[in-house]
Design a protein around this motif. Structure first.
Motif, PDB file in Angstrom:
ATOM      1  N   CYS A 155       1.661   0.492  -3.297  1.00  0.00           N
ATOM      2  CA  CYS A 155       0.026   0.459  -3.705  1.00  0.00           C
ATOM      3  C   CYS A 155      -0.467  -0.978  -4.409  1.00  0.00           C
ATOM      4  O   CYS A 155      -1.175  -1.721  -4.020  1.00  0.00           O
ATOM      5  CB  CYS A 155      -0.487   1.773  -4.611  1.00  0.00           C
ATOM      6  N   TYR A 156       0.521  -1.262  -5.616  1.00  0.00           N
ATOM      7  CA  TYR A 156       0.187  -2.458  -6.260  1.00  0.00           C
ATOM      8  C   TYR A 156       0.511  -3.714  -5.316  1.00  0.00           C
ATOM      9  O   TYR A 156      -0.337  -4.531  -5.363  1.00  0.00           O
ATOM     10  CB  TYR A 156       1.168  -2.330  -7.380  1.00  0.00           C
ATOM     11  N   TYR A 157       1.537  -3.523  -4.759  1.00  0.00           N
ATOM     12  CA  TYR A 157       1.896  -4.790  -3.722  1.00  0.00           C
ATOM     13  C   TYR A 157       0.935  -4.865  -2.899  1.00  0.00           C
ATOM     14  O   TYR A 157       0.327  -6.132  -2.492  1.00  0.00           O
ATOM     15  CB  TYR A 157       3.246  -4.490  -3.088  1.00  0.00           C
ATOM     16  N   SER A 158       0.459  -3.914  -2.184  1.00  0.00           N
ATOM     17  CA  SER A 158      -0.664  -3.835  -1.326  1.00  0.00           C
ATOM     18  C   SER A 158      -1.718  -4.526  -1.701  1.00  0.00           C
ATOM     19  O   SER A 158      -2.565  -5.123  -1.046  1.00  0.00           O
ATOM     20  CB  SER A 158      -0.703  -2.669  -0.399  1.00  0.00           C
ATOM     21  N   LEU A 159      -2.218  -4.006  -2.836  1.00  0.00           N
ATOM     22  CA  LEU A 159      -3.632  -4.363  -3.364  1.00  0.00           C
ATOM     23  C   LEU A 159      -3.644  -6.013  -3.708  1.00  0.00           C
ATOM     24  O   LEU A 159      -4.459  -6.828  -3.149  1.00  0.00           O
ATOM     25  CB  LEU A 159      -3.867  -3.849  -4.842  1.00  0.00           C
ATOM     26  N   TRP A 160      -2.371  -6.403  -4.128  1.00  0.00           N
ATOM     27  CA  TRP A 160      -2.326  -7.939  -4.420  1.00  0.00           C
ATOM     28  C   TRP A 160      -2.226  -8.436  -3.144  1.00  0.00           C
ATOM     29  O   TRP A 160      -2.889  -9.648  -3.244  1.00  0.00           O
ATOM     30  CB  TRP A 160      -0.918  -8.123  -5.397  1.00  0.00           C
ATOM     31  N   VAL A 161      -1.372  -8.185  -2.265  1.00  0.00           N
ATOM     32  CA  VAL A 161      -1.226  -9.220  -1.110  1.00  0.00           C
ATOM     33  C   VAL A 161      -2.534  -9.044  -0.240  1.00  0.00           C
ATOM     34  O   VAL A 161      -2.885  -9.905   0.681  1.00  0.00           O
ATOM     35  CB  VAL A 161      -0.309  -9.105  -0.336  1.00  0.00           C
ATOM     36  N   ASN A 162      -3.563  -8.232  -0.523  1.00  0.00           N
ATOM     37  CA  ASN A 162      -4.809  -7.989   0.271  1.00  0.00           C
ATOM     38  C   ASN A 162      -5.786  -8.487  -0.381  1.00  0.00           C
ATOM     39  O   ASN A 162      -6.889  -8.461   0.178  1.00  0.00           O
ATOM     40  CB  ASN A 162      -4.811  -6.542   0.752  1.00  0.00           C
ATOM     41  N   LEU A 163      -5.569  -8.992  -1.585  1.00  0.00           N
ATOM     42  CA  LEU A 163      -6.650  -9.752  -2.380  1.00  0.00           C
ATOM     43  C   LEU A 163      -6.873 -10.960  -1.569  1.00  0.00           C
ATOM     44  O   LEU A 163      -6.100 -11.547  -0.767  1.00  0.00           O
ATOM     45  CB  LEU A 163      -6.421 -10.018  -3.688  1.00  0.00           C
ATOM     46  N   PRO A 164      -7.703 -11.848  -1.795  1.00  0.00           N
ATOM     47  CA  PRO A 164      -8.898 -11.641  -3.112  1.00  0.00           C
ATOM     48  C   PRO A 164     -10.065 -10.855  -2.493  1.00  0.00           C
ATOM     49  O   PRO A 164     -10.787 -11.129  -1.300  1.00  0.00           O
ATOM     50  CB  PRO A 164      -9.296 -13.021  -3.107  1.00  0.00           C
ATOM     51  N   HIS A 165     -10.079  -9.698  -3.097  1.00  0.00           N
ATOM     52  CA  HIS A 165     -11.157  -8.660  -2.599  1.00  0.00           C
ATOM     53  C   HIS A 165     -12.721  -9.297  -2.913  1.00  0.00           C
ATOM     54  O   HIS A 165     -13.549  -8.828  -2.630  1.00  0.00           O
ATOM     55  CB  HIS A 165     -11.059  -7.411  -3.228  1.00  0.00           C
ATOM     56  N   LYS A 166     -12.657 -10.140  -3.944  1.00  0.00           N
ATOM     57  CA  LYS A 166     -13.965 -10.874  -4.277  1.00  0.00           C
ATOM     58  C   LYS A 166     -14.278 -12.089  -3.387  1.00  0.00           C
ATOM     59  O   LYS A 166     -15.199 -12.853  -3.677  1.00  0.00           O
ATOM     60  CB  LYS A 166     -13.993 -10.932  -5.548  1.00  0.00           C
ATOM     61  N   CYS A 167     -13.115 -12.560  -2.806  1.00  0.00           N
ATOM     62  CA  CYS A 167     -13.250 -13.887  -2.289  1.00  0.00           C
ATOM     63  C   CYS A 167     -14.160 -13.815  -0.860  1.00  0.00           C
ATOM     64  O   CYS A 167     -13.986 -13.132  -0.236  1.00  0.00           O
ATOM     65  CB  CYS A 167     -12.127 -14.365  -1.466  1.00  0.00           C
ATOM     66  N   PRO A 168     -15.218 -14.744  -0.981  1.00  0.00           N
ATOM     67  CA  PRO A 168     -16.268 -14.683   0.235  1.00  0.00           C
ATOM     68  C   PRO A 168     -15.462 -14.996   1.435  1.00  0.00           C
ATOM     69  O   PRO A 168     -14.706 -15.811   1.497  1.00  0.00           O
ATOM     70  CB  PRO A 168     -17.248 -15.794  -0.055  1.00  0.00           C
ATOM     71  N   GLY A 169     -15.927 -13.934   2.526  1.00  0.00           N
ATOM     72  CA  GLY A 169     -15.326 -14.340   3.806  1.00  0.00           C
ATOM     73  C   GLY A 169     -13.912 -13.805   4.076  1.00  0.00           C
ATOM     74  O   GLY A 169     -13.373 -13.827   5.036  1.00  0.00           O
ATOM     75  N   SER A 170     -13.543 -13.143   3.006  1.00  0.00           N
ATOM     76  CA  SER A 170     -12.221 -12.586   2.935  1.00  0.00           C
ATOM     77  C   SER A 170     -12.021 -11.611   4.229  1.00  0.00           C
ATOM     78  O   SER A 170     -13.069 -10.830   4.157  1.00  0.00           O
ATOM     79  CB  SER A 170     -11.775 -11.954   1.623  1.00  0.00           C
ATOM     80  N   ALA A 171     -11.077 -11.626   4.780  1.00  0.00           N
ATOM     81  CA  ALA A 171     -10.985 -10.552   5.999  1.00  0.00           C
ATOM     82  C   ALA A 171     -10.803  -9.178   5.620  1.00  0.00           C
ATOM     83  O   ALA A 171     -11.249  -8.241   6.208  1.00  0.00           O
ATOM     84  CB  ALA A 171      -9.572 -11.075   6.812  1.00  0.00           C
ATOM     85  N   GLN A 172     -10.237  -8.896   4.432  1.00  0.00           N
ATOM     86  CA  GLN A 172      -9.908  -7.706   3.923  1.00  0.00           C
ATOM     87  C   GLN A 172     -10.847  -7.464   2.470  1.00  0.00           C
ATOM     88  O   GLN A 172     -10.056  -7.519   1.535  1.00  0.00           O
ATOM     89  CB  GLN A 172      -8.680  -7.371   4.026  1.00  0.00           C
TER      90      GLN A 172
END
Ligand SMILES: *[C@@H]1O[C@H](CO)[C@@H](O)[C@H](O)[C@H]1NC(C)=O
Ligand SMILES: *[C@@H]1O[C@H](CO)[C@@H](O)[C@H](O)[C@H]1NC(C)=O
Ligand SMILES: *[C@@H]1O[C@H](CO)[C@@H](O)[C@H](O)[C@H]1NC(C)=O
Ligand SMILES: *[C@@H]1O[C@H](CO)[C@@H](O)[C@H](O)[C@H]1NC(C)=O
Length: 498
Positions: A155-172
């Motif tokens: 879960c931890y790994y997945s969260l980090w590699v799928n960041l940036p969650h606040k990045c504008p335009g981020s795919a995820q």
């Protein structure tokens, strides 16, 4: 001397934290038992000094220190592990540890000058992705050793590699929505994660913060490794193991639980007073409360917990650390607990409040202990489950939220009692959960049975007798055989999909 000559050399390199160093030491001691390897643990001078005192006197393990001066990295003088520094400096310590790269590379090159490549392998920490890159360049077999469980780390790994969650335009954009829950895009098996289950350094991450910068470099470097060892047991952690096999295209070997047995080194001392006290209590009547050496709760949470313990009427041992806002090593003050608390529990004999280190394994293995109220740090989880003790979870940081989730939703040996270090807790709710788990409720009975099953499962996993090899023994064999038969460059042949 001649005895170890020609033996493959193993370098173990834990991160600068007690919770990492101890499982690495346990792994080193287990490898030593095979008598097949020349083993070296790498670290910085103060941690090596500490390790030396924990090493059994007859051990042949070499301890090797890399020069390190904490004040060169904006850290207080003579601080080389996470227990010695405040929380906000942990990231600085992690960054500082990466400056050991030239010394590490130099060491590996020096060994290679004397030994053939297949006679050396490296076992390094989850924070040292850069060691995998060095090993790949020098064509040496390398594995990551995760002191976390596989599900929690997935879960931890997945969260980090799928960041940036606040990045504008981020795919995820994971959590930058109005939803309270979300599914991890590459780990849907974990089902919904709630936003309150994000550790603060993930929920506060933007593109430029130090944690994001570090993890987004560190975690992708794991693919340069030849596999990941986990201090866990396959039978209850297969979902997370599956994630890493898929994600990295590398083996994930569950070799746990690696625990330091009581009595080794500096551990296991001073259990006397606890045993004496516990001996006076009825079987399965005591709640053990300990949030580990690095974690504490807020002042109001501490008040609430104190009140709950009293109201529940249960026996308890509570390891109390100063609440948030006070130095972790500062002196205990009565005013942190409800008025008259200390006096009342002394009179009733119901509780034991402790301010320093406790022999956790010894306490958990005592017949009088019923349940463990824990922050769900993975070492604590393994110690509890190895003794068949169910858990009241209060996760606080990092992957602890997902350890708790795994234990509650998938394994069935845990009930989450509170979440995080700042949430408001009602003492009535804590009392209700304590009763749910400790009393003869349907849930409580089921959890105790399940915890007993898990204890047996763990015993089987490490069993190696009469031709029977448990899952952890087999995983260790497979790992050592992969390390021994490694052909430099041969990893290219490994198929990335199963
Ligand atoms: C074992 O490793 C240590 C550390 O590198 C080295 O000093 C020692 O010579 C090695 N022993 C043998 C017998 O290879
Ligand atoms: C952490 O460092 C402090 C000194 O800064 C030391 O007293 C303590 O023993 C160290 N802990 C470990 C686990 O090495
Ligand atoms: C050291 O001694 C302990 C206790 O006698 C024993 O269990 C262990 O195998 C020994 N270790 C080595 C490396 O000889
Ligand atoms: C941030 O992440 C690190 C690394 O996993 C962890 O040790 C630490 O507890 C986290 N901090 C918080 C506040 O969650």
């Amino acid at each position: 001397m001649a005895e170890t000559e020609g033996k493959p050399q193993v370098l173990l390199f834990p991160f600068l934290a007690q919770g990492h160093i101890i499982p690495f030491l346990a792994l080193a001691l287990e490898l030593e038992q095979t008598k097949k390897y020349n083993i070296t643990i790498l670290n910085t001078p103060l941690n090596i000094k500490n390790l030396r005192s924990s090493l059994p006197p007859n051990s042949s393990i070499t301890l090797l220190e890399f020069p390190f001066t904490s004040s060169d990295h904006g850290l207080p003088p003579d601080t080389e592990n996470t227990s010695a520094i405040p929380y906000h400096l942990v990231i600085r310590l992690i960054e500082a540890s990466a400056t050991l790269k030239p010394a590490f590379k130099n060491l590996v090159q020096n060994i290679l000058a004397q030994k053939q490549k297949h006679k050396l392998f490296i076992i390094a920490d989850i924070f040292y992705g850069w060691t995998a890159t060095v090993a790949k360049e020098l064509r040496v077999f390398h594995v990551i050793f995760s002191v976390c469980g596989a599900y929690g780390l997935a879960c931890y790994y997945s969260l980090w590699v799928n960041l940036p969650h606040k990045c504008p335009g981020s795919a995820q954009r994971l959590v930058d929505s109005n939803e309270d829950q979300f599914i991890l895009p590459d780990f849907p098996e974990a089902r919904a994660i709630h936003r309150t289950q994000l550790p603060s350094n993930i929920s506060e991450a933007d593109v430029t913060d130090a944690w994001t910068m570090f993890q987004q470099k560190n975690l992708p470097e794991w693919v340069d490794s030849n596999g990941v060892l986990f201090n866990t047991v396959e039978e209850f952690d297969f979902v997370g193991l599956g994630y890493f096999k898929r994600k990295l295209g590398r083996p994930a070997w569950p070799i746990g639980p690696l625990l330091l047995s009581a009595g080794s080194g500096t551990l296991g001392k001073g259990g006397g007073i606890y045993t004496e006290w516990l001996n006076t209590k009825a079987s399965k009547s005591v709640l053990f409360v300990n949030f580990g050496s690095m974690n504490t709760i807020s002042a109001s949470q501490m008040m609430g917990l104190g009140k709950a313990l009293e109201r529940s009427g249960k026996n308890f041992i509570w390891v109390v650390r100063p609440p948030i806002g006070f130095e972790i090593n500062s002196k205990f003050r009565e005013e942190w607990l409800p008025e008259g608390f200390g006096e009342r529990i002394r009179e009733s004999g119901k509780g034991l409040v402790v301010h320093d280190w406790v022999p956790q394994v010894e306490i958990l293995s005592h017949f009088a202990v019923s349940t463990f109220l824990s922050h769900c740090g993975w070492n604590s989880v393994l110690e509890s489950l190895s003794q068949g003790v169910p858990i009241l979870g209060w996760p606080m940081a990092a992957e602890q939220f997902y350890n708790c989730k795994l234990l509650e939703e998938e394994v069935g040996v845990c009930v989450e009692v509170a979440r995080g270090k700042s949430s408001e807790v009602k003492y009535e709710d804590i009392v209700a959960k304590i009763e749910l788990v400790m009393d003869e409720t349907e849930k409580g009975v089921m959890m105790r049975k399940k915890a007993g099953d898990i204890r047996d499962m763990i015993r089987d996993a490490v069993k190696d007798e009469d031709g029977f090899k448990g899952s952890s023994v087999r995983a260790m064999d497979e790992f050592l055989s992969a390390a021994g038969s490694h052909v430099p460059g041969g990893e290219k042949k490994i198929h990335l999909k199963e």
